[in-house]
Design a protein around this motif. Structure first.
Motif, PDB file in Angstrom:
ATOM      1  N   SER A   3      61.104   0.767 136.174  1.00 30.92           N
ATOM      2  CA  SER A   3      60.505   1.508 135.850  1.00 30.92           C
ATOM      3  C   SER A   3      60.282   1.631 134.281  1.00 30.92           C
ATOM      4  O   SER A   3      59.129   2.377 133.836  1.00 30.92           O
ATOM      5  CB  SER A   3      61.020   2.972 136.072  1.00 30.92           C
ATOM      6  OG  SER A   3      61.083   3.022 137.540  1.00 30.92           O
ATOM      7  N   ARG A 135      54.463   5.303 138.799  1.00 29.29           N
ATOM      8  CA  ARG A 135      55.899   4.892 138.844  1.00 29.29           C
ATOM      9  C   ARG A 135      56.571   5.233 140.076  1.00 29.29           C
ATOM     10  O   ARG A 135      56.024   6.170 140.772  1.00 29.29           O
ATOM     11  CB  ARG A 135      56.613   5.309 137.687  1.00 29.29           C
ATOM     12  CG  ARG A 135      56.186   4.812 136.127  1.00 29.29           C
ATOM     13  CD  ARG A 135      56.359   3.292 135.956  1.00 29.29           C
ATOM     14  NE  ARG A 135      56.112   2.769 134.922  1.00 29.29           N
ATOM     15  CZ  ARG A 135      54.578   2.251 134.402  1.00 29.29           C
ATOM     16  NH1 ARG A 135      53.739   2.242 135.367  1.00 29.29           N
ATOM     17  NH2 ARG A 135      54.545   1.845 133.291  1.00 29.29           N
ATOM     18  N   LYS A 137      58.942   7.591 140.630  1.00 28.71           N
ATOM     19  CA  LYS A 137      58.693   8.981 140.849  1.00 28.71           C
ATOM     20  C   LYS A 137      57.643   9.624 141.226  1.00 28.71           C
ATOM     21  O   LYS A 137      57.695  10.940 141.604  1.00 28.71           O
ATOM     22  CB  LYS A 137      59.183   9.490 139.432  1.00 28.71           C
ATOM     23  CG  LYS A 137      58.044   9.295 138.397  1.00 28.71           C
ATOM     24  CD  LYS A 137      58.535   9.750 137.082  1.00 28.71           C
ATOM     25  CE  LYS A 137      57.471   9.598 135.798  1.00 28.71           C
ATOM     26  NZ  LYS A 137      57.951  10.088 134.362  1.00 28.71           N
ATOM     27  N   ASP A 138      56.473   9.167 141.383  1.00 24.55           N
ATOM     28  CA  ASP A 138      55.298   9.619 141.779  1.00 24.55           C
ATOM     29  C   ASP A 138      55.222   9.900 143.023  1.00 24.55           C
ATOM     30  O   ASP A 138      55.666   9.013 143.979  1.00 24.55           O
ATOM     31  CB  ASP A 138      54.127   8.704 141.249  1.00 24.55           C
ATOM     32  CG  ASP A 138      53.754   9.071 139.971  1.00 24.55           C
ATOM     33  OD1 ASP A 138      53.481  10.242 139.195  1.00 24.55           O
ATOM     34  OD2 ASP A 138      53.642   7.954 139.094  1.00 24.55           O
TER      35      ASP A 138
END
Length: 444
Positions: A3, A135, A137-138
């Motif tokens: 990331s 990333r 987390k999206d």
């Protein structure tokens, strides 16, 4: 952690230009030999031109190889091995994916891919999404109809590949999609520029929802040149409060270029996977220097089931004069794809690109997003009619808008227009690719 990486593939995306060219040449030799050996279509073209795999020793040698056009693909399909015909290079049992072109300019072209090819599609898209800030987390919402068209299918798989969460919104209508984005607090989405603006309009006018209040912060566009047109990009970014990024691809080619977070006014060619050449449409000369537009001849260097070798895409592009500040060594094309050779036409002796009209209309305060352009003849004289909508509450400004619009159109396109003003919401709306430009001169 991945990331924290700036690049999806740090080695290839920062490779020195001379090393990229060496890689492209070696890959081209491989795919050329593959197509020569296995594709009846390609072998026939190459034998007629008297070119064999051993003749390719430099990038300049590549330019002697005949190009392939979409019309050729239509002519050799719908026969054995059915339905792909003479371009298929693998046994039918190795084909795992079927897609077809939209068919907006004629009979659709069928595209076969092996599983390896489909993994390649996803890898190309992973470069795109990572460069645009996606990333793990999206939570990515895909508001397109999952169908036989490639659209954002590969974007879906690439989002999963980089570790993001995917929410498919295929069968939902526009209002249901907006509510699902709101409910799940989705942070990114992918759509055509037309639909991005259409969703924002629906949210505001029919649902009393401000798209900027939603969690969307990244939008990836494709299918139309709008996201590389500054005024259209600005409208989308202001409507959603999000960064809007462009990318270009095609069913027969793959996802070949992308805008990065630097938003430097151009799109990176993914030169690790594609060889792009620019050819002057009148002289046939190959263009290496910036500032000169031509049509793109492209090779997908790793696609095997139905190869794309020196495909005449008709896309009009030009090299950018400066490298991108993001640090990628992949070259930029300035302003993205500015149009197609098929669409850029002469009107009253002047070359006209529909994207130039879009830039003016979308930059005009008081006009809605939708418009339509019709070119026909009045007697023996070319005539251009531009249909536009005035926003609700701005009808009293028509004279000012009309005067400014005429001035800007004359300045940007060197042409005069017959302007037709329509009530807001009366021009056609499109969920996918818009069909706003109609040249009727040859249809009478």
């Amino acid at each position: 952690m991945i990331s924290q990486q700036k690049y999806w593939n740090p080695v290839l995306e920062t490779l020195a230009h001379e090393k990229i060219r060496k890689l492209q040449l070696e890959k081209f030799k491989r795919i050329f030999s593959w197509a020569h050996e296995r594709s009846k279509l390609h072998k026939g073209l190459y034998e007629k031109a008297g070119i064999k795999p051993g003749d390719i020793r430099s990038i300049d040698d590549i330019r002697r190889i005949p190009t392939v056009e979409k019309s050729m693909m239509r002519g050799i399909q719908r026969k054995d091995p059915f339905p792909y015909g003479d371009a298929l290079c693998v046994p039918l049992e190795e084909v795992s994916e079927f897609r077809q072109t939209s068919g907006t300019t004629g009979q659709p072209v069928y595209q076969a891919d092996t599983w390896q090819d489909w993994e390649w599609w996803a890898e190309c898209w992973a470069y795109i999404l990572w460069a645009q800030g996606y990333r793990p987390k999206d939570r990515v919402f895909l508001p397109f109809g999952y169908n036989v068209f490639v659209a954002f299918w590969a974007g879906h798989y690439a989002a999963e590949k980089i570790g993001a969460e995917v929410v498919p919104g295929g069968v939902l209508d526009t209002q249901a999609r907006i509510l699902k984005i709101q409910e799940l607090q989705c942070t990114a989405m992918m759509a055509t520029p037309t639909y991005v603006l259409g969703m924002a309009d629906t949210a505001k006018s029919k649902m009393d929802i401000d798209p900027r209040s939603l969690a969307i912060r990244k939008i990836t566009c494709a299918g139309e040149p709008g996201a590389s047109i500054p005024t259209t990009k600005k409208r989308m970014e202001e409507a959603w409060g999000a960064k809007v990024y462009d990318h270009a691809g095609a069913t027969e080619i793959g996802a070949w270029c992308f805008e990065c977070e630097a938003q430097s006014g151009g799109l990176h060619v993914n030169e690790a996977f594609f060889l792009v050449e620019i050819q002057d449409t009148e002289t046939g000369e190959y263009i290496e220097e910036p500032g000169r537009r031509g049509k793109m001849i492209i090779t997908a260097l790793d696609r095997q089931a139905q190869p794309c070798v020196r495909f005449d895409s008709k896309d009009i592009i030009e090299w950018a004069p400066e490298p991108c500040p993001c640090g990628r060594s992949f070259r930029l094309i300035k302003g993205g794809v500015v149009g197609r050779a098929d669409d850029i036409t002469k009107v009253k002796g002047v070359l006209l690109a529909p994207s130039a009209i879009e830039e003016v209309v979308r930059g005009m305060d008081g006009l809605a997003d939708e418009f339509e352009v019709i070119v026909d003849k009045q007697g023996d004289i070319d005539r251009i009619t531009l249909k536009i909508e005035i926003l609700k509450g701005r009808e009293g400004e028509r004279k000012r808008i009309e005067a400014q619009l005429k001035d800007q159109l004359r300045l940007k396109t060197n042409l005069g227009y017959n302007l037709e003003f329509h009530d807001y919401g009366t021009l056609p709306r499109y969920d996918v690719k818009a069909k706003r430009f109609k040249d009727l001169r040859g249809k009478h």
